[in-house]
Design a protein around this motif. Structure first.
Motif, mmCIF file in Angstrom:
data_model
loop_
_atom_site.group_PDB
_atom_site.id
_atom_site.type_symbol
_atom_site.label_atom_id
_atom_site.label_comp_id
_atom_site.label_asym_id
_atom_site.label_seq_id
_atom_site.Cartn_x
_atom_site.Cartn_y
_atom_site.Cartn_z
ATOM 1 N N GLY A 235 10.624 5.202 1.515
ATOM 2 C CA GLY A 235 10.135 5.472 0.161
ATOM 3 C C GLY A 235 11.048 4.878 -0.908
ATOM 4 O O GLY A 235 12.116 4.342 -0.599
ATOM 5 N N HIS A 236 10.611 4.967 -2.149
ATOM 6 C CA HIS A 236 11.412 4.398 -3.245
ATOM 7 C C HIS A 236 12.122 5.501 -4.015
ATOM 8 O O HIS A 236 11.635 6.626 -4.083
ATOM 9 C CB HIS A 236 10.515 3.607 -4.200
ATOM 10 C CG HIS A 236 11.286 2.747 -5.154
ATOM 11 N ND1 HIS A 236 11.463 3.081 -6.478
ATOM 12 C CD2 HIS A 236 11.940 1.572 -4.959
ATOM 13 C CE1 HIS A 236 12.194 2.133 -7.063
ATOM 14 N NE2 HIS A 236 12.483 1.216 -6.178
ATOM 15 N N LEU A 237 13.252 5.166 -4.622
ATOM 16 C CA LEU A 237 14.034 6.203 -5.294
ATOM 17 C C LEU A 237 13.299 6.826 -6.482
ATOM 18 O O LEU A 237 13.589 7.958 -6.850
ATOM 19 C CB LEU A 237 15.412 5.679 -5.699
ATOM 20 C CG LEU A 237 15.514 4.369 -6.463
ATOM 21 C CD1 LEU A 237 15.901 4.649 -7.905
ATOM 22 C CD2 LEU A 237 16.570 3.487 -5.837
ATOM 23 N N THR A 238 12.333 6.105 -7.046
ATOM 24 C CA THR A 238 11.564 6.686 -8.160
ATOM 25 C C THR A 238 10.519 7.701 -7.680
ATOM 26 O O THR A 238 9.760 8.225 -8.484
ATOM 27 C CB THR A 238 10.841 5.592 -8.964
ATOM 28 O OG1 THR A 238 10.040 4.813 -8.058
ATOM 29 C CG2 THR A 238 11.808 4.676 -9.671
ATOM 30 N N HIS A 239 10.472 7.949 -6.379
ATOM 31 C CA HIS A 239 9.462 8.868 -5.827
ATOM 32 C C HIS A 239 10.038 10.259 -5.573
ATOM 33 O O HIS A 239 9.645 10.930 -4.632
ATOM 34 C CB HIS A 239 8.872 8.301 -4.523
ATOM 35 C CG HIS A 239 8.156 6.989 -4.723
ATOM 36 N ND1 HIS A 239 7.485 6.347 -3.703
ATOM 37 C CD2 HIS A 239 8.012 6.198 -5.823
ATOM 38 C CE1 HIS A 239 6.951 5.215 -4.168
ATOM 39 N NE2 HIS A 239 7.266 5.111 -5.448
ATOM 40 N N PHE B 45 6.126 2.489 -0.699
ATOM 41 C CA PHE B 45 7.375 2.298 0.044
ATOM 42 C C PHE B 45 7.974 0.940 -0.255
ATOM 43 O O PHE B 45 7.293 0.025 -0.724
ATOM 44 C CB PHE B 45 7.109 2.422 1.543
ATOM 45 C CG PHE B 45 5.815 1.781 1.965
ATOM 46 C CD1 PHE B 45 5.729 0.416 2.137
ATOM 47 C CD2 PHE B 45 4.668 2.551 2.155
ATOM 48 C CE1 PHE B 45 4.531 -0.181 2.503
ATOM 49 C CE2 PHE B 45 3.459 1.952 2.519
ATOM 50 C CZ PHE B 45 3.393 0.578 2.691
ATOM 51 N N SER B 46 9.264 0.860 0.040
ATOM 52 C CA SER B 46 9.983 -0.404 -0.100
ATOM 53 C C SER B 46 10.479 -0.874 1.251
ATOM 54 O O SER B 46 11.007 -1.986 1.361
ATOM 55 C CB SER B 46 11.199 -0.224 -1.007
ATOM 56 O OG SER B 46 10.827 0.430 -2.178
ATOM 57 N N ALA B 47 10.357 -0.023 2.238
ATOM 58 C CA ALA B 47 10.874 -0.382 3.559
ATOM 59 C C ALA B 47 10.044 0.297 4.647
ATOM 60 O O ALA B 47 10.511 1.190 5.351
ATOM 61 C CB ALA B 47 12.337 0.019 3.675
ATOM 62 N N HIS C 116 7.567 -2.671 -18.132
ATOM 63 C CA HIS C 116 8.603 -3.690 -18.018
ATOM 64 C C HIS C 116 9.068 -3.889 -16.587
ATOM 65 O O HIS C 116 9.753 -4.855 -16.282
ATOM 66 C CB HIS C 116 9.828 -3.286 -18.859
ATOM 67 C CG HIS C 116 9.508 -2.970 -20.283
ATOM 68 N ND1 HIS C 116 8.384 -3.441 -20.916
ATOM 69 C CD2 HIS C 116 10.166 -2.225 -21.195
ATOM 70 C CE1 HIS C 116 8.369 -3.011 -22.165
ATOM 71 N NE2 HIS C 116 9.427 -2.263 -22.358
ATOM 72 N N SER C 117 8.756 -2.933 -15.716
ATOM 73 C CA SER C 117 9.244 -2.995 -14.334
ATOM 74 C C SER C 117 8.423 -2.027 -13.496
ATOM 75 O O SER C 117 7.594 -1.277 -14.031
ATOM 76 C CB SER C 117 10.715 -2.571 -14.283
ATOM 77 O OG SER C 117 10.809 -1.202 -14.649
ATOM 78 N N GLY C 118 8.691 -2.015 -12.206
ATOM 79 C CA GLY C 118 8.014 -1.075 -11.313
ATOM 80 C C GLY C 118 8.392 0.365 -11.635
ATOM 81 O O GLY C 118 7.551 1.266 -11.619
ATOM 82 N N THR D 288 2.405 -1.000 -9.641
ATOM 83 C CA THR D 288 2.982 -2.134 -8.920
ATOM 84 C C THR D 288 4.018 -2.861 -9.770
ATOM 85 O O THR D 288 4.056 -2.689 -10.988
ATOM 86 C CB THR D 288 1.889 -3.131 -8.494
ATOM 87 O OG1 THR D 288 2.495 -4.171 -7.714
ATOM 88 C CG2 THR D 288 1.181 -3.763 -9.675
ATOM 89 N N THR D 289 4.834 -3.642 -9.095
ATOM 90 C CA THR D 289 5.641 -4.637 -9.790
ATOM 91 C C THR D 289 4.796 -5.900 -9.815
ATOM 92 O O THR D 289 3.791 -6.002 -9.110
ATOM 93 C CB THR D 289 6.938 -4.969 -9.017
ATOM 94 O OG1 THR D 289 6.575 -5.452 -7.725
ATOM 95 C CG2 THR D 289 7.830 -3.756 -8.870
ATOM 96 N N THR D 290 5.212 -6.886 -10.601
ATOM 97 C CA THR D 290 4.469 -8.143 -10.618
ATOM 98 C C THR D 290 5.301 -9.305 -10.066
ATOM 99 O O THR D 290 4.820 -10.430 -10.014
ATOM 100 C CB THR D 290 4.006 -8.470 -12.055
ATOM 101 O OG1 THR D 290 5.109 -8.338 -12.956
ATOM 102 C CG2 THR D 290 2.915 -7.506 -12.497
#
Ligand SMILES: *Cc1c(COP(=O)(O)O)cnc(C)c1O
Length: 497
Positions: free
Chosen positions: A178-182, A228-230, A118-120, A282-284
């Motif tokens: 990095g992303h918080l889900t990592h 990563f997101s940033a 449903h999401s990344g 990935t997200t879409t």
């Protein structure tokens, strides 16, 4: 309220505008139940039209994608995967899901695709647990000569749970991009895994592969996670594969942000993770420009574990979103999408160059992808002040931590901007140069105010009123030339809302 009727009366004799008709019919149907909700949908379109979308993770998907999402498919339960459902009557959903899967495989050239997340964040959970089940649970079950979890004794089951809950993951630090889900402590991933981080180099702001190798050999994780997101630089995934192999780690890549650049051929060779990673999430809806959702791409080795996300971690998939994914992935295989992906990178590069020329401090001095990160510390501002000042001037973006940020994740010292949405609208170099100049002008004319105690505030600021007015005019002048969904006329709705 007779919105659709009025529209039809007003446009009698004119050529039919199918997009406007669809949108009007939707708003009409919603307004009949709840005018306040209908109003907010129209207002959101107005907002996105009158402010420049600089948020690196956002985009504008096609009206075809939107139409595929908004319909009765949402009513269908389809737990399981195509041909293997826990519910009857899934023939059409099977076909739709298979279409999305086939499109995804063609688009990314991967062995297997799972299009249900449903999401990344959801896609990452599916991937984490697929890896844990394959690498930890399956070998234990084999040793026990068991295939049925329900047949295990309490001791055997507890042993599996303990082993699965104590594996190491090495991911990119949130502050490095990095992303918080990592594995961030406030996210469940840090409670699922014994998680460790790598950082970008203090000197260059980039990943240092020698440091990364050292860290990998020190931790020896089950999962080596790149994503990563940033972060604005390409990663050499051939090198990452080699590093993972040195310690026998699973190479997982979270390309949530740059999937559209991979799909559109703007990230090729070693910058494309697909040929090198065991599992890619990935997200879409970011650069990929599809519906809000997630996806897992993997080698056949992980296929059966990923497909069994239900019953493991998911319930039913979202058939309407899978339909929209099929449309979006097909769109992404078009020549126009390739041009769009190349232009995203070109625009980000030009935006970065223009910001530097405007005297702003850009992380790593530039970019290889769709985003640019500004460090606003030298301007005496926090990310929060900069974000709010720019939004007042018609520019929507988000504050972001910079590596080793002194202001923490709430106030931050950075601004993250991205070019996907502006590129979708058709903007190019001239607009990037103009936008950079507006941003630099606003930021240089924003000052922090003092708190009651006399300290410099991290939240409050003063923005020069004349600059603000002039900036809004300049932003609107750009947006007027690149209308969002030009087929849809929101003025028509003014008499209702
Ligand atoms: C955006 C993002 C996600 C999460 O996606 P959601 O759809 O918001 O759950 C995960 N990983 C990375 C790297 C992201 O940038």
């Amino acid at each position: 309220m007779e919105i659709l009727k009025d529209y039809l009366a007003e446009t009698q004799g004119q050529e039919l505008n199918a997009e406007m008709l669809t949108f009007t019919a939707n708003i009409d149907a919603v307004a009949k139940k709840n005018p306040q909700v209908a109003k907010k949908i129209v207002k959101e379109l107005d907002d996105q039209r009158s402010n420049l979308k600089l948020i690196a993770s956002e985009n504008f998907c096609s009206l075809a994608v939107q139409s595929a999402m908004g319909n009765l498919l949402t009513d269908k339960y389809a737990e399981g995967y195509p041909g293997n459902r826990f519910y009857a009557g899934c023939d059409n959903v099977d076909d739709l899901e298979n279409m999305a899967i086939e499109e995804a495989k063609k688009l990314f050239g991967c062995e297997h695709a799972f299009v249900q997340p449903h999401s990344g964040a959801d896609a990452n959970l599916v991937a984490f647990w697929a890896i844990l089940r394959k690498k930890i649970q399956a070998p234990i079950m084999e040793k026990l000569k068991q295939t049925n979890l329900l047949a295990l004794s309490k001791e055997e089951w507890d042993y599996i749970r303990m082993q699965m809950g104590n594996q190491k993951m090495l991911g990119m630090d949130l502050f490095s991009g990095g992303h918080l889900t990592h594995g961030y402590r406030y996210n469940a991933s840090a409670q699922m895994f014994d998680s460790y981080f790598y950082n970008v180099s203090k000197e260059t702001g980039r990943l240092d592969y020698d440091e990364l190798r050292k860290r990998l050999h020190e931790i020896r994780p089950l999962i080596f996670l790149i994503g990563f997101s940033a972060y604005t630089r390409n990663v050499d995934f051939a090198v990452m594969r080699q590093l993972a192999d040195e310690v026998g780690a699973v190479l997982m890549v979270d390309m949530a942000h740059f999937a559209g650049l991979v799909a559109g051929g703007a990230m090729t060779d070693n910058a494309n993770p697909i040929p090198f990673a065991d599992i890619v999430t990935t997200t879409t809806h970011k650069t990929l420009r599809g519906p809000r959702g997630g996806m897992v791409l993997c080698t056949m080795e992980y296929a059966e574990y990923v497909d069994k996300a239900c019953p493991h971690i998911m319930g039913g998939p979202l058939p309407h979103i899978m339909a929209a994914k099929a449309i979006a992935f097909e769109e992404a295989r078009s020549p126009e999408f390739k041009t769009y992906a190349e232009n995203i990178v070109e625009n980000a590069r030009n935006l970065g160059i223009a910001l530097v020329e405007g005297g702003l401090d850009i992380l790593t001095g530039g970019t290889d992808n769709h985003m640019v990160i500004i460090n606003v510390e030298s301007l005496g501002l926090t990310g929060r002040q900069a974000e709010n000042a720019l939004r007042e001037c018609g520019m929507t973006l988000n504050r972001n931590t910079v590596p080793f940020d002194k202001n923490g994740p709430w106030y931050t010292s950075g601004l993250r901007l991205g070019t996907p949405a502006m590129t979708t609208l058709g903007m190019g170099k001239a607009e990037m140069v103009e936008i950079a100049d507006i941003m630099a002008t606003v930021l240089k004319n924003t000052r922090p105010t003092k708190t009651k105690k006399g300290d410099i505030s991290k939240a409050n600021y003063k923005l020069d009123e004349n600059i603000k007015e002039a900036s809004i005019k300049r932003v609107r002048a750009i947006l007027d030339r690149f209308p969002l969904y030009p087929e849809i006329d929101t003025d028509f709705f003014k008499k209702y809302f």
